[in-house]
Design a protein around this motif. Structure first.
Motif, PDB file in Angstrom:
ATOM      1  N   ASP A  46       0.874  -1.161   0.000  1.00 42.73           N
ATOM      2  CA  ASP A  46       0.000   0.000   0.000  1.00 42.73           C
ATOM      3  C   ASP A  46       0.915   1.216   0.000  1.00 42.73           C
ATOM      4  OD1 ASP A  46      -1.518   2.190   0.659  1.00 42.73           O
ATOM      5  OD2 ASP A  46      -2.393   1.335   2.477  1.00 42.73           O
ATOM      6  N   ALA A  47       1.089   1.805  -1.180  1.00 43.68           N
ATOM      7  CA  ALA A  47       2.089   2.867  -1.339  1.00 43.68           C
ATOM      8  C   ALA A  47       1.750   4.107  -0.522  1.00 43.68           C
ATOM      9  CB  ALA A  47       2.210   3.236  -2.825  1.00 43.68           C
ATOM     10  N   ILE A  48       0.463   4.403  -0.338  1.00 43.15           N
ATOM     11  CA  ILE A  48       0.098   5.636   0.372  1.00 43.15           C
ATOM     12  C   ILE A  48       0.371   5.511   1.872  1.00 43.15           C
ATOM     13  CG2 ILE A  48      -1.835   7.138   1.013  1.00 43.15           C
ATOM     14  CD1 ILE A  48      -2.880   6.901  -1.820  1.00 43.15           C
ATOM     15  N   MET A  49       0.023   4.366   2.450  1.00 44.26           N
ATOM     16  CA  MET A  49       0.233   4.191   3.880  1.00 44.26           C
ATOM     17  C   MET A  49       1.591   3.570   4.200  1.00 44.26           C
ATOM     18  SD  MET A  49      -2.454   5.614   4.914  1.00 44.26           S
ATOM     19  CE  MET A  49      -2.390   5.319   6.703  1.00 44.26           C
ATOM     20  N   GLY A  50       2.318   3.139   3.169  1.00 47.12           N
ATOM     21  CA  GLY A  50       3.626   2.540   3.405  1.00 47.12           C
ATOM     22  C   GLY A  50       3.570   1.188   4.097  1.00 47.12           C
ATOM     23  N   MET A  51       2.551   0.387   3.751  1.00 49.68           N
ATOM     24  CA  MET A  51       2.380  -0.940   4.362  1.00 49.68           C
ATOM     25  C   MET A  51       2.796  -2.029   3.374  1.00 49.68           C
ATOM     26  SD  MET A  51       0.468  -0.840   7.356  1.00 49.68           S
ATOM     27  CE  MET A  51      -0.715  -2.200   7.265  1.00 49.68           C
ATOM     28  N   GLU A  52       3.352  -3.126   3.906  1.00 51.25           N
ATOM     29  CA  GLU A  52       3.727  -4.272   3.076  1.00 51.25           C
ATOM     30  C   GLU A  52       2.778  -5.447   3.356  1.00 51.25           C
ATOM     31  OE1 GLU A  52       6.500  -4.343   0.985  1.00 51.25           O
ATOM     32  OE2 GLU A  52       6.981  -2.245   1.469  1.00 51.25           O
ATOM     33  N   ALA A 217      -6.044  -4.043  -5.321  1.00 49.87           N
ATOM     34  CA  ALA A 217      -6.096  -3.073  -4.228  1.00 49.87           C
ATOM     35  C   ALA A 217      -4.840  -2.228  -4.163  1.00 49.87           C
ATOM     36  CB  ALA A 217      -6.311  -3.794  -2.892  1.00 49.87           C
ATOM     37  N   PHE A 218      -5.019  -0.947  -3.902  1.00 50.17           N
ATOM     38  CA  PHE A 218      -3.968   0.053  -3.652  1.00 50.17           C
ATOM     39  C   PHE A 218      -3.367   0.613  -4.950  1.00 50.17           C
ATOM     40  CE2 PHE A 218      -3.595  -2.889   0.083  1.00 50.17           C
ATOM     41  CZ  PHE A 218      -4.253  -2.073   0.970  1.00 50.17           C
ATOM     42  N   VAL A 219      -3.002   1.884  -4.887  1.00 56.73           N
ATOM     43  CA  VAL A 219      -2.333   2.566  -6.002  1.00 56.73           C
ATOM     44  C   VAL A 219      -1.097   1.773  -6.405  1.00 56.73           C
ATOM     45  CG1 VAL A 219      -0.939   4.603  -6.546  1.00 56.73           C
ATOM     46  CG2 VAL A 219      -3.173   4.890  -5.459  1.00 56.73           C
ATOM     47  N   MET A 295     -11.254   3.243   1.070  1.00 60.62           N
ATOM     48  CA  MET A 295      -9.996   3.837   0.589  1.00 60.62           C
ATOM     49  C   MET A 295      -8.816   3.198   1.316  1.00 60.62           C
ATOM     50  SD  MET A 295     -10.532   7.957   0.557  1.00 60.62           S
ATOM     51  CE  MET A 295      -8.857   8.286  -0.047  1.00 60.62           C
ATOM     52  N   GLU A 296      -8.947   3.080   2.626  1.00 57.81           N
ATOM     53  CA  GLU A 296      -7.864   2.529   3.441  1.00 57.81           C
ATOM     54  C   GLU A 296      -7.566   1.080   3.081  1.00 57.81           C
ATOM     55  OE1 GLU A 296      -7.736   3.865   7.809  1.00 57.81           O
ATOM     56  OE2 GLU A 296      -9.865   3.930   7.305  1.00 57.81           O
ATOM     57  N   ALA A 297      -8.586   0.364   2.609  1.00 61.46           N
ATOM     58  CA  ALA A 297      -8.421  -1.064   2.291  1.00 61.46           C
ATOM     59  C   ALA A 297      -8.119  -1.292   0.814  1.00 61.46           C
ATOM     60  CB  ALA A 297      -9.674  -1.831   2.716  1.00 61.46           C
ATOM     61  N   GLY A 298      -7.818  -0.216   0.078  1.00 60.61           N
ATOM     62  CA  GLY A 298      -7.292  -0.406  -1.270  1.00 60.61           C
ATOM     63  C   GLY A 298      -8.069   0.154  -2.436  1.00 60.61           C
ATOM     64  N   MET A 299      -9.251   0.724  -2.189  1.00 63.39           N
ATOM     65  CA  MET A 299     -10.139   1.113  -3.286  1.00 63.39           C
ATOM     66  C   MET A 299      -9.762   2.486  -3.841  1.00 63.39           C
ATOM     67  SD  MET A 299     -14.199   0.395  -2.966  1.00 63.39           S
ATOM     68  CE  MET A 299     -14.313  -1.381  -3.184  1.00 63.39           C
ATOM     69  N   ILE A 300      -8.610   2.567  -4.467  1.00 62.88           N
ATOM     70  CA  ILE A 300      -8.063   3.846  -4.935  1.00 62.88           C
ATOM     71  C   ILE A 300      -7.072   3.580  -6.064  1.00 62.88           C
ATOM     72  CG2 ILE A 300      -6.304   3.782  -3.078  1.00 62.88           C
ATOM     73  CD1 ILE A 300      -6.597   6.894  -2.966  1.00 62.88           C
ATOM     74  N   GLY A 301      -7.048   4.495  -7.066  1.00 65.84           N
ATOM     75  CA  GLY A 301      -6.122   4.335  -8.177  1.00 65.84           C
ATOM     76  C   GLY A 301      -5.785   5.682  -8.788  1.00 65.84           C
ATOM     77  N   THR A 302      -5.001   5.674  -9.871  1.00 67.69           N
ATOM     78  CA  THR A 302      -4.611   6.940 -10.500  1.00 67.69           C
ATOM     79  C   THR A 302      -5.089   7.010 -11.950  1.00 67.69           C
ATOM     80  OG1 THR A 302      -2.448   6.081 -11.147  1.00 67.69           O
ATOM     81  CG2 THR A 302      -2.572   7.264  -9.059  1.00 67.69           C
ATOM     82  N   TYR A 303      -5.354   8.240 -12.348  1.00 67.58           N
ATOM     83  CA  TYR A 303      -5.853   8.559 -13.688  1.00 67.58           C
ATOM     84  C   TYR A 303      -4.930   9.629 -14.236  1.00 67.58           C
ATOM     85  CZ  TYR A 303      -8.951  10.876 -17.092  1.00 67.58           C
ATOM     86  OH  TYR A 303      -9.486  11.441 -18.221  1.00 67.58           O
ATOM     87  N   SER A 304      -4.353   9.358 -15.387  1.00 68.16           N
ATOM     88  CA  SER A 304      -3.281  10.206 -15.888  1.00 68.16           C
ATOM     89  C   SER A 304      -3.709  10.864 -17.200  1.00 68.16           C
ATOM     90  CB  SER A 304      -2.052   9.323 -16.104  1.00 68.16           C
ATOM     91  OG  SER A 304      -0.925  10.114 -16.275  1.00 68.16           O
ATOM     92  N   VAL A 305      -3.713  12.187 -17.224  1.00 70.39           N
ATOM     93  CA  VAL A 305      -4.157  12.936 -18.393  1.00 70.39           C
ATOM     94  C   VAL A 305      -2.957  13.654 -19.016  1.00 70.39           C
ATOM     95  CG1 VAL A 305      -5.717  14.716 -19.257  1.00 70.39           C
ATOM     96  CG2 VAL A 305      -6.391  13.307 -17.281  1.00 70.39           C
TER      97      VAL A 305
ATOM     98  N   GLY C 171      -4.377  14.723   3.689  1.00 72.24           N
ATOM     99  CA  GLY C 171      -2.965  14.491   3.987  1.00 72.24           C
ATOM    100  C   GLY C 171      -2.713  13.058   4.450  1.00 72.24           C
ATOM    101  N   PRO C 172      -1.473  12.785   4.920  1.00 71.05           N
ATOM    102  CA  PRO C 172      -1.104  11.404   5.256  1.00 71.05           C
ATOM    103  C   PRO C 172      -1.983  10.770   6.332  1.00 71.05           C
ATOM    104  CG  PRO C 172       0.842  12.826   5.175  1.00 71.05           C
ATOM    105  CD  PRO C 172      -0.346  13.730   5.063  1.00 71.05           C
ATOM    106  N   SER C 173      -2.572  11.575   7.213  1.00 64.89           N
ATOM    107  CA  SER C 173      -3.403  10.995   8.280  1.00 64.89           C
ATOM    108  C   SER C 173      -4.863  11.400   8.109  1.00 64.89           C
ATOM    109  CB  SER C 173      -2.883  11.448   9.642  1.00 64.89           C
ATOM    110  OG  SER C 173      -2.896  12.867   9.710  1.00 64.89           O
TER     111      SER C 173
END
Lengths: 310, 310, 310
Positions: A46-52, A217-219, A295-305, C171-173
């Motif tokens: 999870d890149a945003i929260m820094g979890m492995e 799950a996760f960005v 969101m915390e459990a992974g339901m998030i992504g990126t859209y690039s324009v 933000g992060p939190s």
């Protein structure tokens, strides 16, 4: 010509009354239920929260819908390449125009769990024998396709079928199958409606302790959707499972079906909607479910324009 | 004539300003809160999953709204016979047209639990003394009708009241009462709007560990709604409790309030909507909440469409 | 004149294409994140159920958005006096008209928890550098404003920004911050739209074991909104957190965005809507979330309508 005649005979007169005039095409899709090993978090983080996460927490065996060439000879991509979508979740993107007939040739190749499966389609016209729901004493083989058996679902896209719609397993073990990823979408355009330049399929569904988009799950794992300023982009959004979600895209607003400007929109289980806009905001943006725990459990992504081509 | 005069006096001038012109009818309903023994799963089984339930798991004592003849002389059916609805959940179907006045004569016959009850109506115009909500220091007897006492709720259907709306207990123990089945619907037509040929009331609510439709769980217990090709059918849908649901009918689509074609629609606690279509799809179809855990816990039934009479 | 020129330079040409014509005003807001001690239930009771709560159950330390005068010299009320809203939750009500530019000068004064914070705005146009979302490797300082640092968010209200919208920490939190009350609303009128006589901000969010409106639980603690017969009243409604809610006001109905009359309306996390009516119903009324467990946990308040001035 011969095909149309055959189809008319099979569907019968009653349903034709409800169907649009017979000027549309007949589209064939070949789909199988196939067992796969799936990793919800391929990069294990999870890149945003820094979890492995360890693979033991993110890999599982399941069954998915997979698109094939005619007579299930060879598997092909579920969603056209370059769409950003994973290859196996969602299932094949079923495309049609109002007035078209669809024949979905389904084969159950689930020899791993050895369960019956089916396909149940939203938004389109069909007779009870193409409903695909398992109801003991009422339904037929369409709702209970046993391993190594086949069934052809015969559907008609009416003018009231324009939009993006779910399909999913409705067989005896539908609840396990749906959590495991047996779902996909139909995308139906109006008779003369302009096709989008980019089409993204977004399916919100829980998977174990994760909340996934298209089974990831996760960005960094969820689809990265890409467009360019000037493109007509279309998002096909639905939810599967037991929870309501709110679809949000950063830096954008759209007119919902009522012509109201929104940037966040509720979608409950098996609800679906299409979002369209002419892209004008270059940058990298987040799209996500705005339910905090999702969101915390992974339901998030990126859209690039990308900027407009010069 | 005499009735209208009396009513005018009682309602007072202020609320008449908001009410439609006085050309409508005055409709009286006699309703009581009565204790009953209720079985959520009368056939003791979940036919789709092949599960059996013991009566000890499905029977409980509760309080419901019941319709009576004038002066609570004799109980009568809550919903007209042949509608497919259970007799006691939902409570009496309150029908009116825009412009009508309603007098709901309520008597609390809850001598079993000996609790105060009330009726709170959505969608209609009324003065605070007909609100029915219990707020200590603010509300009056309308929100706190003690056992063996009565209260008359005086309502007006405006042009903005057209639709299907909830009513429910809003007394001191409303949360237990609502889980126990103290709710029903108002169905209000426009002044010259065509009445449907068939009208079905669908209330999604949890009951103990079950998820019920009109107080029943699982196919075979939930209402079997019936129509014929050519009928104008109307579904009055609402939810009570603490969860959001998605109403889905197989093999059909409808225009939601925005004119958008859907076949699945979110309904949250105390939300409500009307769905109408001209029936054209013969067969036996499922209707259900599409939240997976709700379907599994009983929130599913069948809808049977006979061919056109020849 | 000089300000507009500077702003044009800063925003750049690309985003100006999407923005409305440059006839609008530029509005500056000065906002800081400040630590506070907050009591969810200041009167320590649930008046409807007759329950008492000890301060140890209802008081906690948190961080909120607070409005300041220019250059963060002096704190001022977040929402105009007399609105009924608490002073610190929601954060500053950001008002604009379509065509306006907004500069939100944000300073992080969170020296208590010593966390990074940000502001992410819904409904308005902005470049990625004003998005405010923290995404490692992608986002800049806008999504990660460290204690004692500042950031200016540059927003444009388009014609598609008319309505009521959330803003919140991204933000992060963000998940802790949102549960702690770091949110507020933008209220954007059309270019020539009539401003309401009364405007109420209603934010549904969970707080610990309570369900709060604007950070308070239970009648007597939640805002008391007041109007007079004849007033044009406007409710700005949104939800933050992980749950869906249904907004209900007793004795009133309104046209939702589709022109449909409702008195109960679903709002999911970060969804928002505006409700307007010309007041005609004198009395004291309840407004609340109609999710039963949320009402029980405090999500309910009173709305008081005085008779027309004579």
């Amino acid at each position: 010509m011969r095909r149309l005649t055959t189809l008319t005979t099979l569907i019968g007169a009653a349903s034709l009354l409800a169907a649009p005039s017979a000027s549309g095409a007949t589209r064939d899709y070949w789909v199988a239920a196939v067992p796969v090993t799936w990793n919800i978090v391929p990069n294990q983080r999870d890149a945003i929260m820094g979890m492995e996460y360890a693979p033991s927490e993110t890999v599982f065996g399941t069954v998915v819908y997979r698109r094939y060439t005619r007579n299930w000879r060879r598997p092909i991509a579920n969603v056209p390449a370059g769409s950003g979508n994973s290859n196996l979740m969602p299932g094949p993107l079923i495309r049609a125009r109002a007035g078209d007939r669809l024949r979905i040739h389904f084969k159950n190749l689930d020899t791993a769990f050895n369960r019956s499966h089916s396909m149940h389609f939203h938004g389109v016209h069909y007779k009870p024998s193409s409903d695909g729901a398992f109801v003991p004493g009422v339904s037929g083989r369409d709702g209970d396709v046993k391993p190594n058996r086949t069934w052809t679902y015969r559907l008609t896209a009416g003018n009231d079928s324009v939009g993006a719609w779910p399909y999913h397993d409705h067989g005896p073990s539908m609840h396990e199958s749906i959590e495991g990823g047996m779902w996909g979408m139909l995308s139906i355009l109006g008779k003369r409606e302009r096709a989008p330049d980019r089409e993204y399929v977004v399916v919100f569904s829980p998977m174990g302790s994760f909340q996934a988009i298209d089974g990831r799950a996760f960005v960094g794992n969820t689809p990265v959707f890409r467009s360019r300023v000037g493109d007509l982009v279309q998002w096909d959004v639905m939810a599967m499972g037991s929870e309501h979600h709110t679809f949000h895209v950063h830096g954008h607003r759209w007119k919902n079906a009522m012509g109201v400007d929104v940037d966040t929109q509720t979608v409950g289980p098996a609800e679906s909607f299409r979002v369209r806009w002419r892209e004008d905001a270059p940058g990298t943006w987040l799209y996500h479910c705005h339910v905090e725990t999702h969101m915390e459990a992974g339901m998030i992504g990126t859209y690039s324009v990308a900027p407009r081509r010069t």
